[in-house]
Design a protein around this motif. Structure first.
Motif, mmCIF file in Angstrom:
data_model
loop_
_atom_site.group_PDB
_atom_site.id
_atom_site.type_symbol
_atom_site.label_atom_id
_atom_site.label_comp_id
_atom_site.label_asym_id
_atom_site.label_seq_id
_atom_site.Cartn_x
_atom_site.Cartn_y
_atom_site.Cartn_z
ATOM 1 N N TYR A 228 0.916 -1.118 0.069
ATOM 2 C CA TYR A 228 0.014 -0.156 0.002
ATOM 3 C C TYR A 228 0.851 1.177 0.056
ATOM 4 O O TYR A 228 2.056 1.102 0.460
ATOM 5 C CB TYR A 228 -1.016 0.076 0.984
ATOM 6 C CG TYR A 228 -0.220 0.066 2.512
ATOM 7 C CD1 TYR A 228 -0.135 -1.141 3.153
ATOM 8 C CD2 TYR A 228 0.466 1.271 3.039
ATOM 9 C CE1 TYR A 228 0.462 -1.170 4.480
ATOM 10 C CE2 TYR A 228 1.095 1.171 4.371
ATOM 11 C CZ TYR A 228 0.861 -0.160 5.122
ATOM 12 O OH TYR A 228 1.611 -0.219 6.292
ATOM 13 N N THR A 229 0.195 2.293 -0.433
ATOM 14 C CA THR A 229 0.875 3.565 -0.434
ATOM 15 C C THR A 229 -0.073 4.591 0.273
ATOM 16 O O THR A 229 -1.362 4.824 0.092
ATOM 17 C CB THR A 229 1.095 4.071 -1.673
ATOM 18 O OG1 THR A 229 1.889 3.164 -2.450
ATOM 19 C CG2 THR A 229 1.738 5.409 -1.806
ATOM 20 N N ASP A 230 0.393 5.307 1.364
ATOM 21 C CA ASP A 230 -0.370 6.211 2.105
ATOM 22 C C ASP A 230 -0.157 7.651 1.277
ATOM 23 O O ASP A 230 0.857 8.430 1.340
ATOM 24 C CB ASP A 230 0.167 6.378 3.456
ATOM 25 C CG ASP A 230 -0.657 7.402 4.321
ATOM 26 O OD1 ASP A 230 -1.496 8.086 3.711
ATOM 27 O OD2 ASP A 230 -0.544 7.220 5.735
ATOM 28 N N TYR A 231 -1.415 8.328 0.713
ATOM 29 C CA TYR A 231 -1.064 9.398 0.011
ATOM 30 C C TYR A 231 -1.481 10.795 0.982
ATOM 31 O O TYR A 231 -1.873 11.731 0.570
ATOM 32 C CB TYR A 231 -2.276 9.490 -1.213
ATOM 33 C CG TYR A 231 -1.495 9.160 -2.323
ATOM 34 C CD1 TYR A 231 -1.365 7.587 -2.633
ATOM 35 C CD2 TYR A 231 -1.021 9.668 -3.343
ATOM 36 C CE1 TYR A 231 -0.750 7.143 -3.695
ATOM 37 C CE2 TYR A 231 -0.271 9.364 -4.399
ATOM 38 C CZ TYR A 231 -0.095 7.881 -4.559
ATOM 39 O OH TYR A 231 0.818 7.482 -5.722
ATOM 40 N N ARG A 232 -1.806 10.183 2.189
ATOM 41 C CA ARG A 232 -2.100 11.091 3.377
ATOM 42 C C ARG A 232 -3.354 12.040 3.182
ATOM 43 O O ARG A 232 -4.313 11.299 2.879
ATOM 44 C CB ARG A 232 -0.735 12.182 3.599
ATOM 45 C CG ARG A 232 0.286 11.436 4.016
ATOM 46 C CD ARG A 232 1.788 12.282 3.937
ATOM 47 N NE ARG A 232 2.793 11.109 4.139
ATOM 48 C CZ ARG A 232 2.973 10.484 5.182
ATOM 49 N NH1 ARG A 232 2.463 10.965 6.481
ATOM 50 N NH2 ARG A 232 4.028 9.626 5.352
ATOM 51 N N ILE A 233 -3.265 13.382 3.196
ATOM 52 C CA ILE A 233 -4.585 14.077 3.130
ATOM 53 C C ILE A 233 -4.687 14.547 1.637
ATOM 54 O O ILE A 233 -3.886 15.176 1.023
ATOM 55 C CB ILE A 233 -4.402 15.288 3.887
ATOM 56 C CG1 ILE A 233 -4.351 15.063 5.545
ATOM 57 C CG2 ILE A 233 -5.631 16.169 3.892
ATOM 58 C CD1 ILE A 233 -4.077 16.111 6.430
ATOM 59 N N LEU A 234 -5.889 14.267 1.136
ATOM 60 C CA LEU A 234 -6.236 14.682 -0.328
ATOM 61 C C LEU A 234 -7.692 14.910 -0.341
ATOM 62 O O LEU A 234 -8.523 14.231 0.632
ATOM 63 C CB LEU A 234 -5.898 13.302 -1.270
ATOM 64 C CG LEU A 234 -4.514 12.991 -1.690
ATOM 65 C CD1 LEU A 234 -4.805 11.817 -2.605
ATOM 66 C CD2 LEU A 234 -3.697 14.223 -2.316
ATOM 67 N N THR A 235 -8.191 15.594 -1.333
ATOM 68 C CA THR A 235 -9.767 15.537 -1.669
ATOM 69 C C THR A 235 -9.906 14.240 -2.167
ATOM 70 O O THR A 235 -9.199 13.534 -2.641
ATOM 71 C CB THR A 235 -9.936 16.745 -2.772
ATOM 72 O OG1 THR A 235 -9.446 16.224 -3.868
ATOM 73 C CG2 THR A 235 -9.251 17.940 -2.445
ATOM 74 N N THR A 236 -11.274 14.085 -2.232
ATOM 75 C CA THR A 236 -11.698 12.829 -2.635
ATOM 76 C C THR A 236 -11.433 12.431 -4.062
ATOM 77 O O THR A 236 -10.628 11.575 -4.592
ATOM 78 C CB THR A 236 -13.316 12.470 -2.358
ATOM 79 O OG1 THR A 236 -13.682 12.347 -0.918
ATOM 80 C CG2 THR A 236 -13.783 11.264 -3.207
ATOM 81 N N PRO A 237 -11.641 13.458 -4.969
ATOM 82 C CA PRO A 237 -11.176 13.524 -6.420
ATOM 83 C C PRO A 237 -9.964 13.191 -6.556
ATOM 84 O O PRO A 237 -9.532 12.740 -7.872
ATOM 85 C CB PRO A 237 -12.123 14.680 -7.047
ATOM 86 C CG PRO A 237 -13.088 15.068 -6.112
ATOM 87 C CD PRO A 237 -12.395 14.692 -4.619
ATOM 88 N N GLN A 238 -9.025 13.747 -5.915
ATOM 89 C CA GLN A 238 -7.640 13.677 -6.007
ATOM 90 C C GLN A 238 -7.338 12.373 -6.022
ATOM 91 O O GLN A 238 -6.340 11.780 -6.697
ATOM 92 C CB GLN A 238 -7.044 14.448 -4.890
ATOM 93 C CG GLN A 238 -6.981 15.905 -5.524
ATOM 94 C CD GLN A 238 -5.980 16.910 -4.468
ATOM 95 O OE1 GLN A 238 -5.954 16.532 -3.141
ATOM 96 N NE2 GLN A 238 -5.424 17.896 -5.244
ATOM 97 N N LEU A 239 -7.804 11.471 -5.000
ATOM 98 C CA LEU A 239 -7.441 10.045 -4.736
ATOM 99 C C LEU A 239 -8.030 9.301 -5.994
ATOM 100 O O LEU A 239 -7.501 8.321 -6.609
ATOM 101 C CB LEU A 239 -7.984 9.589 -3.545
ATOM 102 C CG LEU A 239 -7.579 8.014 -3.339
ATOM 103 C CD1 LEU A 239 -6.107 7.829 -3.302
ATOM 104 C CD2 LEU A 239 -8.113 7.278 -2.050
ATOM 105 N N HIS A 240 -9.153 9.568 -6.537
ATOM 106 C CA HIS A 240 -9.774 8.989 -7.570
ATOM 107 C C HIS A 240 -8.749 9.013 -9.019
ATOM 108 O O HIS A 240 -8.462 8.494 -9.748
ATOM 109 C CB HIS A 240 -11.270 9.558 -8.103
ATOM 110 C CG HIS A 240 -12.407 9.139 -7.183
ATOM 111 N ND1 HIS A 240 -13.248 8.139 -7.599
ATOM 112 C CD2 HIS A 240 -12.589 9.162 -5.922
ATOM 113 C CE1 HIS A 240 -14.274 7.808 -6.923
ATOM 114 N NE2 HIS A 240 -13.885 8.578 -5.561
#
Ligand code: 16G
Ligand code: ZN
Length: 532
Positions: free
Chosen positions: A154-166
Motif C-alpha cells: 500500500y501507499t499512504d497518500y495522506r491528506i487529499l480531496t476525494t477526487p484527487q485520490l480517484h
C-alpha cells in the motif's frame, strides 16, 4: 493457515462495537468516526481482495464523511479506473463489516475469496487518503492493520480531496497503457489541471475574480496549491473558510451542502454585488456557485446551472469544429424543472434522468460521446468517451476556427476530472467558460430562471417502505400515496413533487417546486403531511 490466523490476530485489535448494523450505501460506510474503527480495518481486507480479484490492479480507499458534521467519518472504495466500487461488491463490504467475531470474520473473508475464485497468493495493491477530520489518523492506522493482515502492498497518500485520490488511482492503473491518465501524484494532478486551464483560456480575458468557501475542509489548502500552479496571471482565487485546524468548524454553517439546502450565504460572508462566489463540500467533490445582485438578492448557481453552462459551451464548440459527436445530459429527479426545459427546448440536447447517486449518473453519461452529468447539489463531471477522444485527436481542421475549437475541446477533456465529480476541476471549468464568454455570474444566470423549490427531510417509521419507480420520480409503495401526491400537485402552477428514501440517512426526502416561493413551500409541507 498461518496467514489466516493473522486476520484474527489483527482483528482483536479492532473489535466490532456491539449493537450496530453497518451498511455500505451510496456513500460507502458513513457514521460517527468513533464507531468506524472495525469497519475501516475490514475495508482493508476487502480492498486487498478486490485488488487480488483484478490481477493486482490498484484499489483506492478514501476516508471521509464529505459534507457530514465533524464527528462523522466514512470510508469508501475506488475501483481501478477511478470509479465507484462495483455495486455487486457492496454486499461483501456489508458482510465483512457485520461479522460478529474474529473467527466469523476470517470465515466470511474466505467465503468471499472462494465464491469469487480469488487467489490469495496473488499481489494486492491499495492506495489511500483521508480528509481533515480529527478521527482520520486513527482510522488510517486501522486500515493499515487490515492491509498488513492480508499482506497487501500500500501507499499512504495522506491528506487529499476525494477526487484527487480517484485521479491517482486511475493514473496508476493506466500508467503502462496507450492512454496514461497522468502522473500519479498530487503534484501531477495540479500540473495537469493547471496546464489544461492555461491552454483553454489562452488569449482570453482573465475570468471574474472568485471567492471560494472551502467549508473549512481539505479543499481549502488544495485549492490554494492549485491556484499557485496556475498563477495569478491567469486566475484570481480568493479562498475563505479554510481553517482546517479548527476541526469543529468543518461544514459548519458553510460549504456546498449548507448553501444549497439552506439557499443562503455561508455564515459571515459579506458578498460584493455581482461578484462570483462558490462553496465546496468537506471532501471537495461538490461545488455550487452564487452571487448577490444590486438589490442584494441571493442567486444560487447550482449543479443544474453548471450542467447548462457546460452543455451550451461544448455544444457550441462542437458546432464550430464540425466534429460530429453526440452530447447528452444526465440529471436526477432533483433537477430544477426549468433547467430540464432549457436543456431540451433551447439547447436541444437529450436529457436522461437516473436515480440519485453518482454511480447511476456516471454510467448513464458513459452512453454518450460526451456525457455531462451533474446532480443539483453540485456533484458532477463530463465524460469524453474513448471514441470521442479519437475523433477529436484525429480531426483534420479546415480552418483556424475549427482548429481552435478542437484544441479547446481536447484541453477541456484534460481539465475535467474524468473519474468523478471534482469541485476544483469544476471550478476551473466554469471559470474558463466565463472567461471565453466574458461573462459574470449574472450573465451566466440569465439562461433560465429556477422554479422556486423546497427540500424537506421527514423522519418516518420505516423509510424502506418507500419504493420508487421512474428514476425516483414516482412512488410505487406505500400504495395509494402517489395518487394523493398527484392530486396535490395538480393544484399548483408548474407544480412538481416527489418523495424518496434517503440513501445516507434514516429519513425520507420530499422535494417540491412550483411557480412561486409560497406555493413551493406550501406544496412541500402538504406532501410531507401525507407521510405522517
Ligand atoms: C451520496 C451520493 C450523492 C447523492 C447523495 C444523496 C455518491 C458518491 N454520493 O452522497 O451523489 O446526492 O448521496 O443522499 O454517490 P441522500 O440519498 O441521502 O438524499
Ligand atoms: Zn463530498
Amino acid at each position: 493457515q498461518e496467514r489466516l490466523s493473522q486476520i484474527a490476530k489483527f482483528s482483536t485489535l479492532h473489535p466490532r462495537p456491539e449493537g450496530h448494523k453497518f451498511a455500505y450505501g451510496t456513500a460507502g460506510f458513513r457514521l460517527l468516526g468513533s464507531l468506524l474503527d472495525s469497519v475501516v480495518f475490514r475495508v482493508g481486507l476487502l480492498a486487498a481482495l478486490r485488488s487480488r480479484k483484478l490481477d493486482g490492479e490498484t484499489i483506492g480507499v478514501m476516508i471521509t464523511a464529505s459534507h457530514n458534521p465533524p464527528d462523522d467519518n466514512g470510508v469508501k472504495l475506488i475501483d481501478p479506473q477511478g470509479e465507484m466500487l462495483e455495486a455487486s461488491w457492496e454486499t461483501y463490504a456489508t458482510k465483512l463489516a457485520n461479522a460478529e467475531t474474529d473467527d466469523e470474520l476470517t470465515k466470511d473473508y474466505l467465503a468471499v475469496a472462494e465464491a469469487l475464485k480469488i487467489n490469495l497468493d496473488s499481489p494486492a495493491n491499495v492506495v489511500f487518503a483521508r480528509d481533515t477530520r480529527a478521527s482520520g489518523p486513527a482510522l488510517v492506522a486501522a486500515l493499515k492493520d487490515g492491509l498488513q493482515a492480508v499482506a497487501a502492498d500500500y501507499t499512504d497518500y495522506r491528506i487529499l480531496t476525494t477526487p484527487q485520490l480517484h485521479y491517482v488511482v486511475k493514473c496508476i492503473n493506466t500508467a503502462t497503457t496507450a492512454t496514461p491518465y497522468g502522473k500519479p501524484t498530487e503534484e501531477g494532478y495540479y500540473e495537469k489541471l493547471a496546464t489544461a486551464f492555461q491552454i483553454v483560456t489562452m488569449g482570453k480575458p482573465k475570468p471574474p475574480v472568485i471567492t471560494v468557501d472551502a467549508a473549512n475542509g481539505v479543499g481549502g489548502p488544495k485549492l490554494k496549491e492549485l491556484a499557485r500552479y496556475i498563477g495569478s496571471d491567469h486566475i484570481d482565487i480568493n479562498v475563505v473558510k479554510d481553517e482546517i485546524d479548527a476541526v469543529e468548524k468543518l461544514n459548519h454553517q458553510c460549504g456546498a451542502d449548507f448553501v444549497k439546502t439552506q439557499q443562503k450565504l455561508p455564515l459571515g460572508l459579506e458578498p460584493a454585488s455581482l461578484e462570483l462566489y462558490a462553496s465546496l463540500d468537506g471532501d471537495a467533490d461538490r461545488i455550487v456557485f452564487y452571487y448577490v445582485d444590486e438589490a442584494s438578492k441571493f442567486h444560487l448557481l447550482d449543479g443544474d446551472k453548471i450542467a447548462s453552462l457546460v452543455a451550451m459551451f461544448i455544444r457550441d464548440l462542437l458546432a464550430v469544429s464540425g466534429v460530429d459527436l453526440q452530447v447528452g445530459i444526465v440529471q436526477t429527479a432533483y433537477a430544477n424543472g426549468s433547467s430540464s426545459k432549457y436543456l431540451t427546448d433551447i439547447l436541444k440536447v437529450p436529457v436522461t434522468v437516473t436515480p440519485t447517486g453518482v454511480k447511476h449518473l456516471h454510467h448513464a453519461a458513459q452512453l454518450f460521446d460526451i456525457g455531462i452529468y451533474f446532480e443539483a447539489n453540485g456533484h458532477g463531471t463530463v465524460l469524453f468517451s474513448n471514441s470521442a477522444m479519437k475523433s477529436l485527436e484525429s480531426f483534420e481542421a479546415q480552418n483556424p476556427g475549427q482548429q481552435d475549437a478542437v484544441t479547446t475541446l481536447l484541453s477541456l477533456a484534460a481539465l475535467i476530472n474524468q473519474t468523478v465529480g471534482d469541485a476544483l476541476s469544476d471550478l476551473l471549468l466554469v471559470t474558463a467558460i466565463l472567461s471565453h464568454k466574458v461573462w459574470g455570474p449574472d450573465e451566466w444566470n440569465l439562461a433560465y430562471t429556477d422554479l422556486p423549490n423546497r427540500l424537506v427531510r421527514v423522519v418516518v417509521k420505516d423509510r424502506m417502505a418507500f419504493k420508487t419507480e421512474d428514476a425516483e420520480r414516482r412512488l410505487v409503495e406505500p400504495k395509494g400515496l402517489q395518487a394523493q401526491i398527484d392530486a396535490l400537485v395538480k393544484k399548483y402552477k408548474s407544480g412538481r413533487s416527489f418523495v424518496r428514501a434517503s440513501g445516507t440517512e434514516d429519513a425520507v426526502r420530499v422535494y417540491a417546486e412550483a411557480a412561486t416561493r409560497l406555493e413551493a413551500d406550501e406544496l412541500a409541507v402538504k406532501v410531507s403531511d401525507l407521510l405522517k
